[in-house]
Write a protein that holds these residues in place. Structure first.
Motif, short mmCIF file in Angstrom:
data_model
loop_
_atom_site.label_atom_id
_atom_site.label_comp_id
_atom_site.label_asym_id
_atom_site.label_seq_id
_atom_site.Cartn_x
_atom_site.Cartn_y
_atom_site.Cartn_z
N ILE A 60 5.89 10.52 4.31
CA ILE A 60 6.06 10.58 5.57
C ILE A 60 5.57 11.15 6.80
N ALA A 61 5.25 12.67 6.40
CA ALA A 61 3.98 13.13 7.35
C ALA A 61 2.88 12.02 7.84
N LEU A 62 2.43 11.74 6.98
CA LEU A 62 1.08 10.46 7.58
C LEU A 62 1.59 9.26 8.66
N LEU A 63 3.25 9.08 8.61
CA LEU A 63 2.99 7.82 9.30
C LEU A 63 3.60 8.66 9.97
N THR A 64 4.13 10.17 10.36
CA THR A 64 4.97 10.52 11.59
C THR A 64 3.45 11.12 12.36
N HIS A 65 2.50 11.39 12.17
CA HIS A 65 1.29 12.10 11.84
C HIS A 65 0.47 11.23 13.71
N VAL A 66 0.62 9.47 12.35
CA VAL A 66 -0.34 8.48 13.83
C VAL A 66 1.30 7.98 14.79
N HIS A 91 1.00 -1.27 0.38
CA HIS A 91 0.03 0.09 0.52
C HIS A 91 1.17 0.88 0.33
N LEU A 92 2.17 1.34 0.53
CA LEU A 92 2.76 3.02 0.46
C LEU A 92 3.41 2.34 -1.24
N ARG A 93 3.43 1.76 -2.02
CA ARG A 93 3.36 1.61 -3.28
C ARG A 93 2.38 2.20 -3.68
N ALA A 150 7.24 0.68 10.24
CA ALA A 150 6.42 1.72 8.98
C ALA A 150 7.29 2.25 8.21
N LEU A 151 8.70 3.03 9.33
CA LEU A 151 9.35 3.83 8.41
C LEU A 151 10.61 3.44 8.25
N ASN A 152 10.74 2.16 8.47
CA ASN A 152 11.59 1.67 7.82
C ASN A 152 10.96 0.36 6.73
N ILE A 153 9.93 0.23 6.43
CA ILE A 153 9.37 -0.47 5.68
C ILE A 153 9.68 0.95 4.00
N ALA A 154 9.11 2.09 4.59
CA ALA A 154 9.12 3.20 3.66
C ALA A 154 10.18 3.86 3.08
N LYS A 155 11.58 3.26 4.03
CA LYS A 155 12.53 3.31 3.59
C LYS A 155 13.05 2.44 2.33
#
Length: 139
Positions: free
Chosen positions: A112-118, A97-99, A130-135
């Protein structure tokens, strides 16, 4: 082409009275493809365990829920990311779903803003995962 359970006869020409795929499942497959998700891969990923469940994902989740017109796909995908991060332990789905969220038009910065907001609502450990996956996934 998605072939629901019981439609093999139709595809082979043995019967032409029954549709192989419902309009809702066809719509779901189109929505999935627009997000860069292969519906056949989803169907086949669980077919050996449950022949119908993959079709249910295509038909109900994407054809009935994700494909509704009230929200655009970008907004729906951002919401999906937030829920997956909050749930935790959804790494394969989060990666997919990131893709899909990028393909739906969200930017890397917005994701990234959404992920940190969560983090404020679901906790820092889930967001760090999640950020590690996003990287790995985000350009």
């Amino acid at each position: 082409m998605i072939t629901p359970v019981g439609c093999q006869e139709v595809l082979s020409g043995a019967s032409t009275d029954l549709p192989c795929i419902s309009d809702r499942e066809q719509h779901g497959a189109e929505v999935m493809r627009s997000l860069g998700i292969d519906p056949e891969t989803v169907v086949q990923s669980v077919a050996s365990l449950d022949e119908r469940f993959g079709h249910t994902i295509v038909e109900y989740v994407f054809g009935e829920i994700v494909g509704r017109p009230e929200l655009d796909l970008r907004t729906r995908q951002l919401a999906t990311l937030a829920v997956l991060v909050a749930l935790g332990d959804c790494e394969p789905q989060l990666e997919l779903h990131l893709r899909a969220t990028l393909r739906a038009g969200a930017t890397r910065t917005e994701i990234i803003a959404l992920l940190t907001h969560v983090a404020a609502y679901a906790g820092v450990p889930r967001v760090m995962n999640a950020l590690n996956i996003a990287k790995r996934v985000l350009p």
